[in-house]
Design a protein around this motif. Structure first.
Motif, mmCIF file in Angstrom:
data_model
loop_
_atom_site.group_PDB
_atom_site.id
_atom_site.type_symbol
_atom_site.label_atom_id
_atom_site.label_comp_id
_atom_site.label_asym_id
_atom_site.label_seq_id
_atom_site.Cartn_x
_atom_site.Cartn_y
_atom_site.Cartn_z
ATOM 1 N N LYS A 1 0.934 -1.044 0.097
ATOM 2 C CA LYS A 1 0.149 -0.060 0.026
ATOM 3 C C LYS A 1 0.971 1.383 0.124
ATOM 4 C CE LYS A 1 -1.934 1.567 3.967
ATOM 5 N NZ LYS A 1 -2.780 2.593 4.493
ATOM 6 N N SER B 1 1.306 -6.989 11.648
ATOM 7 C CA SER B 1 2.390 -7.975 11.814
ATOM 8 C C SER B 1 3.546 -7.736 11.552
ATOM 9 C CB SER B 1 1.831 -9.295 10.971
ATOM 10 O OG SER B 1 2.565 -10.486 11.470
ATOM 11 N N SER B 2 3.979 -7.064 10.583
ATOM 12 C CA SER B 2 5.335 -6.537 10.038
ATOM 13 C C SER B 2 5.829 -5.718 10.985
ATOM 14 C CB SER B 2 5.128 -5.958 8.586
ATOM 15 O OG SER B 2 4.693 -6.543 7.662
ATOM 16 N N ARG C 1 -1.623 3.711 14.795
ATOM 17 C CA ARG C 1 -2.843 4.177 14.619
ATOM 18 C C ARG C 1 -3.887 3.073 15.256
ATOM 19 N NH1 ARG C 1 -4.414 5.496 8.644
ATOM 20 N NH2 ARG C 1 -4.740 3.207 8.394
ATOM 21 N N THR C 2 -3.746 1.922 15.006
ATOM 22 C CA THR C 2 -4.537 0.925 15.807
ATOM 23 C C THR C 2 -3.852 -0.182 16.653
ATOM 24 O OG1 THR C 2 -5.851 1.295 13.931
ATOM 25 C CG2 THR C 2 -6.766 -0.709 15.267
ATOM 26 N N LYS D 1 -9.525 -8.190 12.830
ATOM 27 C CA LYS D 1 -8.139 -8.144 12.173
ATOM 28 C C LYS D 1 -7.098 -9.137 12.333
ATOM 29 C CE LYS D 1 -7.788 -3.249 11.751
ATOM 30 N NZ LYS D 1 -7.095 -2.070 12.175
HETATM 31 P P1 NA7 Z 1 -1.151 -4.572 8.121
HETATM 32 O O1 NA7 Z 1 -1.366 -5.847 8.882
HETATM 33 O O2 NA7 Z 1 -2.140 -4.062 7.363
HETATM 34 O O3 NA7 Z 1 -0.685 -3.498 9.138
HETATM 35 C C1 NA7 Z 1 -0.340 -2.211 8.784
HETATM 36 C C2 NA7 Z 1 -0.219 -1.278 9.970
HETATM 37 O O4 NA7 Z 1 0.248 -0.069 9.367
HETATM 38 C C3 NA7 Z 1 -1.464 -0.911 10.710
HETATM 39 O O5 NA7 Z 1 -0.917 -0.783 11.785
HETATM 40 C C4 NA7 Z 1 -2.054 0.278 10.085
HETATM 41 O O6 NA7 Z 1 -3.063 0.917 11.014
HETATM 42 C C5 NA7 Z 1 -1.055 1.036 9.821
HETATM 43 N N1 NA7 Z 1 -1.122 2.189 8.870
HETATM 44 C C6 NA7 Z 1 -1.567 1.928 7.500
HETATM 45 N N2 NA7 Z 1 -1.486 2.982 7.002
HETATM 46 C C7 NA7 Z 1 -0.994 3.986 7.910
HETATM 47 C C8 NA7 Z 1 -0.944 5.517 8.048
HETATM 48 N N3 NA7 Z 1 -1.291 6.057 6.757
HETATM 49 N N4 NA7 Z 1 -0.862 6.047 8.996
HETATM 50 C C9 NA7 Z 1 -0.586 5.339 10.074
HETATM 51 N N5 NA7 Z 1 -0.458 4.064 10.324
HETATM 52 C C10 NA7 Z 1 -1.037 3.481 9.329
HETATM 53 O O7 NA7 Z 1 0.145 -5.182 7.405
HETATM 54 P P2 NA7 Z 1 1.464 -5.881 7.716
HETATM 55 O O8 NA7 Z 1 2.465 -5.889 6.701
HETATM 56 O O9 NA7 Z 1 1.660 -5.596 9.093
HETATM 57 O O10 NA7 Z 1 0.799 -7.201 7.829
HETATM 58 C C11 NA7 Z 1 0.059 -7.738 6.826
HETATM 59 C C12 NA7 Z 1 -0.135 -9.388 6.629
HETATM 60 O O11 NA7 Z 1 0.915 -9.951 6.232
HETATM 61 C C13 NA7 Z 1 -0.490 -9.808 8.136
HETATM 62 O O12 NA7 Z 1 -1.651 -9.720 8.605
HETATM 63 C C14 NA7 Z 1 0.004 -11.315 7.812
HETATM 64 O O13 NA7 Z 1 -0.819 -11.904 7.550
HETATM 65 C C15 NA7 Z 1 1.301 -11.132 7.207
HETATM 66 P P3 NA7 Z 1 -4.427 0.577 10.740
HETATM 67 O O14 NA7 Z 1 -4.842 -0.721 11.532
HETATM 68 O O15 NA7 Z 1 -4.877 0.582 9.435
HETATM 69 O O16 NA7 Z 1 -5.060 1.716 11.533
#
Ligand code: NA7
Length: 863
Positions: free
Chosen positions: A151, A190-191, A211-212, A331
């Motif tokens: 993303k 997770s990352s 953020r979450t 999630k």
């Molecule tokens: P995830 O699980 O999509 O996590 C991405 C994280 O980044 C999540 O905490 C998001 O918060 C955060 N995020 C995304 N965009 C932003 C912005 N703009 N500002 C602040 N924080 C943001 O990706 P991962 O790579 O960790 O893991 C993906 C999968 O790979 C995992 O589930 C395993 O199956 C292996 P949000 O929750 O959107 O508020």
């Protein structure tokens, strides 16, 4: 340097992606005699494990299971060193696999497919690579992974920052040394959760922007689990087979313990065991109902929060790390090693973006609403455009020039996550609409690859050139996918499963949550039914068996399966007292019913003596008086009582805000026709006359009934009309018996296997009424004059022998000028909508029923 190209310009199949899917696909297709090439923009095999090289990257499924199962010799030749392998070890494994099966000679590395367009005349896909090459193939297969398109960091100012920038999903091959550096990590999926403890070991200062908060449990990494290793050594084949028919792709004994009913001791014991085990499916399966029931879910969620609070020293930080905005599991939860402990280090700090949102990335760091932070490096762990992103990233154009991106603008539409209408000979491995990311990927990948290989082999053997799903089959599968999601808590979360992490992406639940086992059976069943829902064509021949592979609501199917395992004798083979005893015993096992304001029992005068009744008064609105619904239970005039329909009455009362008076009329065979019908009419008259004393609004009266109760409710309306009163404002007839004709098509379609059988219905009739009487209008109200009857709401269920007479009553009422609303309980049986708290998919139907009741009274629905 890539060796010189050897790609022929015409191939049987082109595969995108050289990860777990693409490698196995290449192996299988080549074995089956197809010419095939794999393309990958990476420099080597590995897929997700090629790219995601960040510190701490590991699988979150035990390696005993996160491994190919197709070749016992491969399994014997490779030993995993840990319970959860690191990225380098998994990448090493995939390289080992590529070498062992000599796969590299058919893989084009550092080459992406940018466009694919279907040539309808030539029945081939024309492909373009990012090197400008053109090639043609019969079948185009995307094995491009579910989490492979990062993303873009949608944060203002991201381009301004001049320091070091890293993405967990595109980590430098040479690694990164953070020693002595001030580092920011943005993202706590997770990352982020895997990498933060290791980055903290090096960095002089680490700031995590969250953020979450996410649920995470300790992985308890170490050697592979002894119990799994033992099972594998004793019976490898049995273990792998069990995985194929498990819910998540790992052999597990699912529990039937419900969180809502378990004792505190059992709850704690089960949770602690799962916590110690450190496996995703373990913690997701502490209780059978935690993915469905908010109360049960909260029990697990709070126990995890307790662990977080007990681990993190600073109470404010601990509270900020406690997830509270989504149900546990909605999630993807994480497995970690010392994640929460990391926040106890003096140089590690958490910034809660819910309190201090990022206003901009700057040249030197990150500005939040309250503070300016400077960093030497920023790490983005911000996730992926999951599941659909990698597929639509390629410009795929099917028949009629429609692109897949255009077709999926409101969300993906697939048949089984394998194919999509308008895109012949185009396959996806673990595509949207398949278990994919909700399962052990390796098991799901092997199943898809095997299915596609078998399909292509069959096509070749039988002279077919193209295959494509039908609109009906695809729409049906899409409905089933959403039906499965709808009964779970998943759609409530802003997750990447829902597409909610990517701004502007349609909010649709992407994977199939029905289970690896259910999914595999669907895929196998449609093949056994002659490729149901697919259109196959070849020179001089077309083949298409159109249809929908799954039409029953998923929770209804589960209830039927459970009942089948109990092996109850057919009720119609039993003496009446025994049948009643069985019904009571089953009813005693039901979960708690909805709360209402008050429940009181009483008796009203009937033609043959007093009739017991139970009155349900709503809690909302708090003050009466209320409209009144006189309700008649089901049970074929033979079974049933005030307890049998208690959950349904409570539900209708709570939803409609009306008093429900459930009347226990006389039953057959003790009191045969017309006793029940006479009792019903007497009860309606008595309630009408005593409405004010009962807390009701005089004149605000409706009737309702289920099954045989629907029969006497309908009859009471006809009798009231003919007698000139009482005035009934509406009739809610749920799967009613309205005729004595047992030959309608629904008796043929649904006469066996859906609890109410044709045999049972005959048994009911025999106990209640002589054959000579069965044309009487007090038995067969469908045959009467329906003009002047109260407005009606008739509910029919798809898998009900009574479906067609219900539909006939709708038509007849309509023809007689009676306002009638038809509610179709799609995918339901005769009994399933009444199973309050058990069959979740019945709730929307009951909501419609309540809405109809409030409509009769001219007031709005309350719940
Ligand atoms: P995830 O699980 O999509 O996590 C991405 C994280 O980044 C999540 O905490 C998001 O918060 C955060 N995020 C995304 N965009 C932003 C912005 N703009 N500002 C602040 N924080 C943001 O990706 P991962 O790579 O960790 O893991 C993906 C999968 O790979 C995992 O589930 C395993 O199956 C292996 P949000 O929750 O959107 O508020």
């Amino acid at each position: 340097m890539n060796p010189p190209r050897t790609v022929p310009d015409e191939l049987d199949a082109v595969v995108v992606g050289a990860g777990f899917s693409g490698l196995y696909l290449l192996h299988r297709l080549r074995q089956a005699g197809f010419s095939v090439k794999v393309f990958d923009s990476a420099g080597d095999v590995g897929g997700t494990w090629y790219w995601n090289r960040y510190p701490g990257a590991r699988c979150d499924i035990p390696t005993t299971d996160y491994t190919y199962g197709f070749d016992p010799e491969l399994e014997a030749a490779w030993t995993w060193s840990e319970k959860y392998a690191t990225q380098p070890e998994i990448l090493g494994y995939l390289r080992f696999v590529a070498d062992r099966y000599d796969l590299r000679r058919d893989i084009e590395f550092s080459t992406g497919i940018t466009a694919a367009s279907w040539d309808a005349a030539g029945k081939r896909w024309n492909l373009t690579t990012d090197r400008g090459e053109q090639l043609r193939c019969r079948h185009y297969i995307m094995a491009s992974g579910c989490l492979s398109l990062p993303k873009s960091p949608d944060i203002i100012g991201a381009g301004l920052y001049t320091g070091e920038v890293y993405y967990t999903s595109r980590w430098p091959h040479e690694g990164v040394d953070f020693t002595g550096k001030r580092v920011a990590v943005i993202g706590t999926g997770s990352s982020g959760i895997q990498s933060i403890p290791l980055i903290a070991e090096q960095a002089s200062q680490l700031t995590v922007f969250q953020r979450t908060p996410n649920f995470s449990i300790p992985a308890h990494n170490g050697p592979a689990p002894a119990d799994r290793l033992q099972r594998l050594s004793e019976d490898r084949d049995g273990y792998r087979e069990a995985a194929k028919y498990s819910r998540g792709g790992i052999p597990n004994e699912p529990t039937d313990i419900l969180g809502i009913t378990a004792s505190e001791e059992v709850r704690r014991e089960r949770f602690e065991a799962a916590w110690e085990q450190g496996e995703l499916f373990g913690i997701l399966g502490v209780f059978a109902d935690q993915g469905l029931n908010p109360i049960s879910n909260e029990i697990v969620a709070e126990m995890i929060r307790e662990k977080i609070r007990a681990t993190v020293n600073d109470p404010e930080t601990a509270e900020a790390l406690c997830p509270k905005d989504h149900y546990f599991g909605t999630k993807r939860p994480c497995l970690d090693t010392n994640y929460f402990q990391t926040y106890n280090l003096p140089h590690v700090r958490l910034v809660d973006l819910r309190k201090q949102p990022i206003t901009s990335i700057t040249e030197t760091g990150v500005d939040t609403a309250d503070e300016s932070h400077s960093f030497d490096a920023i790490v983005y762990a911000t996730g992926f455009d999951a599941m659909t992103g990698p597929v639509t990233a390629v410009d795929v154009t099917g028949t009629d020039g429609l692109s897949l991106k255009e077709k999926w603008v409101a969300g993906p539409s697939t048949y089984l996550g394998l194919m999509s209408v308008g895109f012949p000979n185009f396959f996806m491995i673990t595509g949207p609409g398949s278990p994919s990311v909700l399962s052990n990927m390796t098991v799901s990948i092997e199943q898809h690859v095997d299915w596609v290989t078998d399909c292509l082999t069959r096509m070749r053997d039988q002279g077919f050139e193209t295959i494509e799903p039908t609109e009906l089959a695809e729409a049906g599968w899409g409905q089933h996918v959403q039906d499965c999601a709808a009964i779970s808590l998943h759609p409530t979360a802003d997750s990447w499963y829902m597409g909610a992490n990517v701004p502007g992406k349609p909010r649709v639940f992407l994977p199939y949550i029905g289970g690896v086992d259910a999914y595999r059976r669907a895929c196998d069943d449609l093949v056994a039914q002659g490729y149901l829902g697919f259109r196959l064509s070849g020179p001089g021949r077309d083949e298409c068996r159109d249809g929908v592979i799954r039409t029953m609501q998923p929770d209804v199917a589960v209830v039927l399966e459970l009942l089948a395992t109990v092996g109850l004798p057919p009720l119609e083979t039993l003496p009446v007292p025994d049948a009643r005893a069985i019904m009571s015993a089953i009813n005693a096992t039901r979960p708690p019913s909805p709360e209402v304001g008050e429940v009181t029992d009483g008796a009203l005068p009937g033609p043959g003596g007093d009739l017991p009744y139970r009155l349900y008064r709503p809690a909302v609105p708090a003050e009466g008086p209320y409209p009144i619904v006189v309700y008649f239970h089901g049970g074929g005039w033979v079974l049933g009582d005030l307890d049998s329909d208690d959950p349904l009455c409570r539900d209708l009362c709570a939803r409609s805000g009306a008093i429900v008076v459930s009347v226990n009329y006389r039953h057959a065979p003790e009191d045969r026709f017309p006793a029940a019908a006479e009792d019903a009419f007497a009860a309606v008259r008595w309630v009408d006359a005593n409405a004010a004393d009962l807390g009701g609004i005089p004149g605000q009266l409706a009737v309702a009934g289920w099954s045989a109760g629907g029969n006497i409710a309908a009859v009471a309306c006809q009798l009231a009309r003919d007698a000139g009163g009482p005035r009934i404002l509406g009739q809610l007839l749920m799967h009613p018996v309205v005729d004595s004709d047992l030959t309608r098509q629904s008796y043929v379609d649904n006469g066996d296997g859906y609890i109410l059988t044709k045999g049972l219905m005959s048994w009911f009739w025999d106990h209640y009424a002589d054959p000579a009487d069965r044309g009487d209008l007090r038995l067969a109200p469908l045959r009467g004059d329906l003009a002047g009857l109260p407005p009606a709401c008739v509910v029919t269920a798809d898998f009900d022998p009574l479906r067609d007479e219900g539909l006939a009553y709708v038509d007849a009422l309509h023809a007689a000028g009676v306002p009638v609303r038809h509610v179709r309980a799609r995918g339901h049986t005769h009994t399933s909508v009444t199973m309050v708290g058990v069959v979740i998919s019945g709730a929307p139907v009951r909501a419609e029923m309540a809405e109809a009741l409030t409509g009769f009274f001219g007031v709005r629905t309350l719940a």
